[in-house]
Scaffold this motif. Structure first.
Motif, PDB file in Angstrom:
ATOM      1  N   LYS A  78       0.911  -1.323  -0.021  1.00 43.02           N
ATOM      2  CA  LYS A  78      -0.058  -0.082   0.028  1.00 43.02           C
ATOM      3  C   LYS A  78       0.841   1.157   0.234  1.00 43.02           C
ATOM      4  O   LYS A  78       0.682   2.277  -0.517  1.00 43.02           O
ATOM      5  CB  LYS A  78      -0.886  -0.052   1.285  1.00 43.02           C
ATOM      6  CG  LYS A  78      -2.220  -0.833   1.073  1.00 43.02           C
ATOM      7  CD  LYS A  78      -3.215  -0.479   2.308  1.00 43.02           C
ATOM      8  CE  LYS A  78      -4.349  -1.402   2.061  1.00 43.02           C
ATOM      9  NZ  LYS A  78      -5.272  -0.972   2.963  1.00 43.02           N
ATOM     10  N   GLY A  79       1.958   1.266   0.787  1.00 45.48           N
ATOM     11  CA  GLY A  79       2.887   2.244   0.798  1.00 45.48           C
ATOM     12  C   GLY A  79       3.480   2.550  -0.530  1.00 45.48           C
ATOM     13  O   GLY A  79       3.762   3.842  -0.756  1.00 45.48           O
ATOM     14  N   ILE A  80       3.892   1.472  -1.358  1.00 43.31           N
ATOM     15  CA  ILE A  80       4.404   1.655  -2.671  1.00 43.31           C
ATOM     16  C   ILE A  80       3.407   2.308  -3.629  1.00 43.31           C
ATOM     17  O   ILE A  80       3.539   3.010  -4.440  1.00 43.31           O
ATOM     18  CB  ILE A  80       5.114   0.454  -3.090  1.00 43.31           C
ATOM     19  CG1 ILE A  80       5.947   0.152  -2.425  1.00 43.31           C
ATOM     20  CG2 ILE A  80       5.175   0.401  -4.597  1.00 43.31           C
ATOM     21  CD1 ILE A  80       6.537  -1.475  -2.360  1.00 43.31           C
ATOM     22  N   CYS A  81       2.028   1.668  -3.634  1.00 47.27           N
ATOM     23  CA  CYS A  81       1.091   1.774  -4.438  1.00 47.27           C
ATOM     24  C   CYS A  81       0.472   3.241  -4.202  1.00 47.27           C
ATOM     25  O   CYS A  81       0.404   3.703  -5.329  1.00 47.27           O
ATOM     26  CB  CYS A  81      -0.320   0.794  -4.143  1.00 47.27           C
ATOM     27  SG  CYS A  81      -1.658   1.131  -5.168  1.00 47.27           S
ATOM     28  N   LEU A 150       0.270  -0.653  -8.877  1.00 49.28           N
ATOM     29  CA  LEU A 150       0.780   0.915  -8.455  1.00 49.28           C
ATOM     30  C   LEU A 150      -0.196   1.854  -8.984  1.00 49.28           C
ATOM     31  O   LEU A 150      -0.651   1.607 -10.281  1.00 49.28           O
ATOM     32  CB  LEU A 150       2.191   0.874  -9.347  1.00 49.28           C
ATOM     33  CG  LEU A 150       2.636   2.442  -9.309  1.00 49.28           C
ATOM     34  CD1 LEU A 150       3.299   2.795  -7.781  1.00 49.28           C
ATOM     35  CD2 LEU A 150       3.779   2.351 -10.225  1.00 49.28           C
ATOM     36  N   MET A 151      -0.377   2.985  -8.201  1.00 48.24           N
ATOM     37  CA  MET A 151      -1.497   3.909  -8.767  1.00 48.24           C
ATOM     38  C   MET A 151      -0.622   5.260  -8.685  1.00 48.24           C
ATOM     39  O   MET A 151       0.095   5.545  -7.835  1.00 48.24           O
ATOM     40  CB  MET A 151      -2.662   4.057  -7.752  1.00 48.24           C
ATOM     41  CG  MET A 151      -3.572   4.966  -8.275  1.00 48.24           C
ATOM     42  SD  MET A 151      -5.014   5.035  -7.331  1.00 48.24           S
ATOM     43  CE  MET A 151      -5.893   6.440  -7.971  1.00 48.24           C
ATOM     44  N   THR A 152      -0.344   5.807  -9.711  1.00 42.62           N
ATOM     45  CA  THR A 152       0.383   7.093 -10.055  1.00 42.62           C
ATOM     46  C   THR A 152      -0.527   8.144 -10.999  1.00 42.62           C
ATOM     47  O   THR A 152      -1.649   7.866 -11.017  1.00 42.62           O
ATOM     48  CB  THR A 152       1.735   6.637 -10.844  1.00 42.62           C
ATOM     49  OG1 THR A 152       2.564   7.801 -10.675  1.00 42.62           O
ATOM     50  CG2 THR A 152       1.682   6.181 -11.895  1.00 42.62           C
ATOM     51  N   ASP A 153       0.026   9.196 -11.418  1.00 43.68           N
ATOM     52  CA  ASP A 153      -0.631  10.072 -11.980  1.00 43.68           C
ATOM     53  C   ASP A 153       0.154  10.390 -13.321  1.00 43.68           C
ATOM     54  O   ASP A 153       1.381  10.409 -13.534  1.00 43.68           O
ATOM     55  CB  ASP A 153      -1.203  11.086 -11.286  1.00 43.68           C
ATOM     56  CG  ASP A 153       0.003  11.861 -10.648  1.00 43.68           C
ATOM     57  OD1 ASP A 153       1.011  12.418 -11.444  1.00 43.68           O
ATOM     58  OD2 ASP A 153       0.019  12.107  -9.306  1.00 43.68           O
ATOM     59  N   PHE A 154      -0.685  11.194 -14.369  1.00 40.69           N
ATOM     60  CA  PHE A 154       0.140  11.494 -15.552  1.00 40.69           C
ATOM     61  C   PHE A 154       1.213  12.336 -15.354  1.00 40.69           C
ATOM     62  O   PHE A 154       2.197  12.596 -16.115  1.00 40.69           O
ATOM     63  CB  PHE A 154      -0.849  11.843 -16.686  1.00 40.69           C
ATOM     64  CG  PHE A 154      -1.564  10.639 -17.257  1.00 40.69           C
ATOM     65  CD1 PHE A 154      -0.737  10.041 -18.363  1.00 40.69           C
ATOM     66  CD2 PHE A 154      -2.785  10.117 -16.749  1.00 40.69           C
ATOM     67  CE1 PHE A 154      -1.235   8.795 -18.942  1.00 40.69           C
ATOM     68  CE2 PHE A 154      -3.311   9.017 -17.382  1.00 40.69           C
ATOM     69  CZ  PHE A 154      -2.690   8.476 -18.628  1.00 40.69           C
ATOM     70  N   ALA A 155       0.815  13.354 -14.428  1.00 41.48           N
ATOM     71  CA  ALA A 155       1.735  14.681 -14.062  1.00 41.48           C
ATOM     72  C   ALA A 155       3.004  14.065 -13.763  1.00 41.48           C
ATOM     73  O   ALA A 155       4.066  14.560 -13.959  1.00 41.48           O
ATOM     74  CB  ALA A 155       1.256  15.741 -13.196  1.00 41.48           C
ATOM     75  N   ALA A 176       0.974  -6.033 -11.692  1.00 42.93           N
ATOM     76  CA  ALA A 176      -0.114  -6.828 -12.299  1.00 42.93           C
ATOM     77  C   ALA A 176      -1.173  -5.744 -12.741  1.00 42.93           C
ATOM     78  O   ALA A 176      -1.985  -6.238 -13.891  1.00 42.93           O
ATOM     79  CB  ALA A 176      -0.688  -7.793 -11.435  1.00 42.93           C
ATOM     80  N   LEU A 177      -1.405  -4.825 -12.160  1.00 43.04           N
ATOM     81  CA  LEU A 177      -2.128  -3.706 -12.714  1.00 43.04           C
ATOM     82  C   LEU A 177      -1.565  -2.277 -12.471  1.00 43.04           C
ATOM     83  O   LEU A 177      -1.157  -2.042 -11.177  1.00 43.04           O
ATOM     84  CB  LEU A 177      -3.518  -3.741 -11.723  1.00 43.04           C
ATOM     85  CG  LEU A 177      -4.642  -2.680 -11.820  1.00 43.04           C
ATOM     86  CD1 LEU A 177      -5.065  -2.648 -13.312  1.00 43.04           C
ATOM     87  CD2 LEU A 177      -5.753  -2.757 -11.056  1.00 43.04           C
ATOM     88  N   LEU A 178      -1.619  -1.390 -13.259  1.00 37.98           N
ATOM     89  CA  LEU A 178      -1.252  -0.115 -13.361  1.00 37.98           C
ATOM     90  C   LEU A 178      -2.214   0.676 -13.407  1.00 37.98           C
ATOM     91  O   LEU A 178      -3.209   0.612 -14.376  1.00 37.98           O
ATOM     92  CB  LEU A 178      -0.463   0.057 -14.355  1.00 37.98           C
ATOM     93  CG  LEU A 178       0.490   1.655 -14.580  1.00 37.98           C
ATOM     94  CD1 LEU A 178       1.236   1.764 -13.419  1.00 37.98           C
ATOM     95  CD2 LEU A 178       1.090   1.797 -15.816  1.00 37.98           C
ATOM     96  N   ILE A 179      -2.584   1.891 -12.521  1.00 43.14           N
ATOM     97  CA  ILE A 179      -3.502   2.885 -12.679  1.00 43.14           C
ATOM     98  C   ILE A 179      -3.071   4.192 -12.798  1.00 43.14           C
ATOM     99  O   ILE A 179      -2.003   4.382 -11.961  1.00 43.14           O
ATOM    100  CB  ILE A 179      -4.389   2.731 -11.475  1.00 43.14           C
ATOM    101  CG1 ILE A 179      -4.904   1.298 -10.976  1.00 43.14           C
ATOM    102  CG2 ILE A 179      -5.372   3.876 -11.119  1.00 43.14           C
ATOM    103  CD1 ILE A 179      -5.680   1.340  -9.559  1.00 43.14           C
ATOM    104  N   ILE A 180      -3.252   4.924 -13.740  1.00 44.91           N
ATOM    105  CA  ILE A 180      -2.810   6.045 -13.998  1.00 44.91           C
ATOM    106  C   ILE A 180      -3.639   7.200 -13.856  1.00 44.91           C
ATOM    107  O   ILE A 180      -4.888   7.136 -14.702  1.00 44.91           O
ATOM    108  CB  ILE A 180      -2.089   6.264 -15.198  1.00 44.91           C
ATOM    109  CG1 ILE A 180      -1.168   5.065 -15.506  1.00 44.91           C
ATOM    110  CG2 ILE A 180      -1.121   7.616 -15.408  1.00 44.91           C
ATOM    111  CD1 ILE A 180      -0.198   5.088 -16.794  1.00 44.91           C
TER     112      ILE A 180
END
Length: 273
Positions: A78-81, A150-155, A176-180
């Motif tokens: 969670k800390g990484i995601c 992993l959940m990140t953003d486009f910026a 396994a799943l990438l969320i942007i």
């Protein structure tokens, strides 16, 4: 050595039975068994054994240890995601019911094996406050019990330096799943779009699921001006990998959250009548 490890005179909750062997005081099971012959090296004709209740205790301790290790692993993931600690609480359980599309997110998680094998992603689009980011985070939280997400953003992706870009893109393969989050909020520069294009293209070729959120209208994504060719290619890849979901809420999550906070403040600071 056996005679050093197995001090039969000081084994708690035990007794010597008629067979001359040590037994458990609780279940009556043997705590040692007799050897075929006397062992000169260990100076005994017995070896330790484990009774039923002690085996059950060992099993419970191992299960508890495994449970704690799993909890610690999920916490680390969670800390990484999540880049924002508040997202840890953005779960299906904490959902306030203002986003009717949340039921689709739950089905996505429930059918994760099919989704993963089918390389199926989601495109969550809608206005500000429609719950897109919350819904994506809830999916991530649920899947973190079994997968690396992993959940990140486009910026953030658009700001990766040219020295780190290649390694960063490769590192995303482990998830396994990438969320942007927030397509359209990135820097409008050729280098920024190149970074984003590399990430999206790598995900597309890997066949792994991708979830994207955006405030942009779906029609705008499909009809990008020809002058914005690079963004058009990115949009094309995203549209090819996903199932679009239009996020429409009865009330903006931000408005609902603000009203809830105001209600709490009124309760705290209410005037005594």
């Amino acid at each position: 050595m056996m005679n050093e490890i197995w001090d039969r005179e000081n084994i708690p909750d035990s007794f010597v039975a008629e067979d001359g062997l040590l037994h458990c005081s609780f279940c009556g099971g043997p705590l040692e068994v007799r050897l075929p012959e006397y062992n000169e090296f260990f100076k005994t004709d017995k070896r330790p054994s484990t009774c039923r209740c002690r085996e059950e205790k060992i099993k419970r301790e191992r299960e508890e240890h495994a449970r704690r290790e799993h909890i610690e692993l999920v916490e680390r993931n969670k800390g990484i995601c999540f880049t924002d600690r508040r997202m840890w609480d953005w779960t299906f359980e904490n959902d306030d019911g203002t986003v009717p599309q949340m039921a689709m997110a739950k089905r996505y998680v429930e059918n994760w094996d099919k989704v993963r094998k089918g390389h199926i992603g989601l495109l969550l689009w809608g206005n500000l406050g429609s719950g897109k980011t919350y819904m994506a985070a809830a999916i991530a939280d649920a899947l973190l019990e079994q997968e690396k997400v992993l959940m990140t953003d486009f910026a953030r992706i658009s700001n990766i330096s040219k020295f780190d870009a290649e390694e960063y893109v490769k590192s995303l393969d482990s998830y396994a799943l990438l969320i942007i989050d927030d397509l359209g909020a990135e820097q409008d520069s050729e280098f920024a779009l190149q970074n984003i294009g590399n990430v999206i293209n790598r995900r597309w070729t890997s066949g792994k699921p991708l979830i994207v959120t955006t405030n942009l209208d779906l029609a705008n994504l499909r009809n990008v001006n020809e002058q914005e060719l690079m963004f058009a290619r990115i949009s094309d890849r995203i549209l090819d990998m996903r199932r679009p979901i239009h996020m429409q809420t009865v009330e903006s999550k931000r408005v609902a959250s603000g009203r809830h906070k105001n209600d709490i403040l009124k309760e705290i600071f209410r005037e005594e009548g």
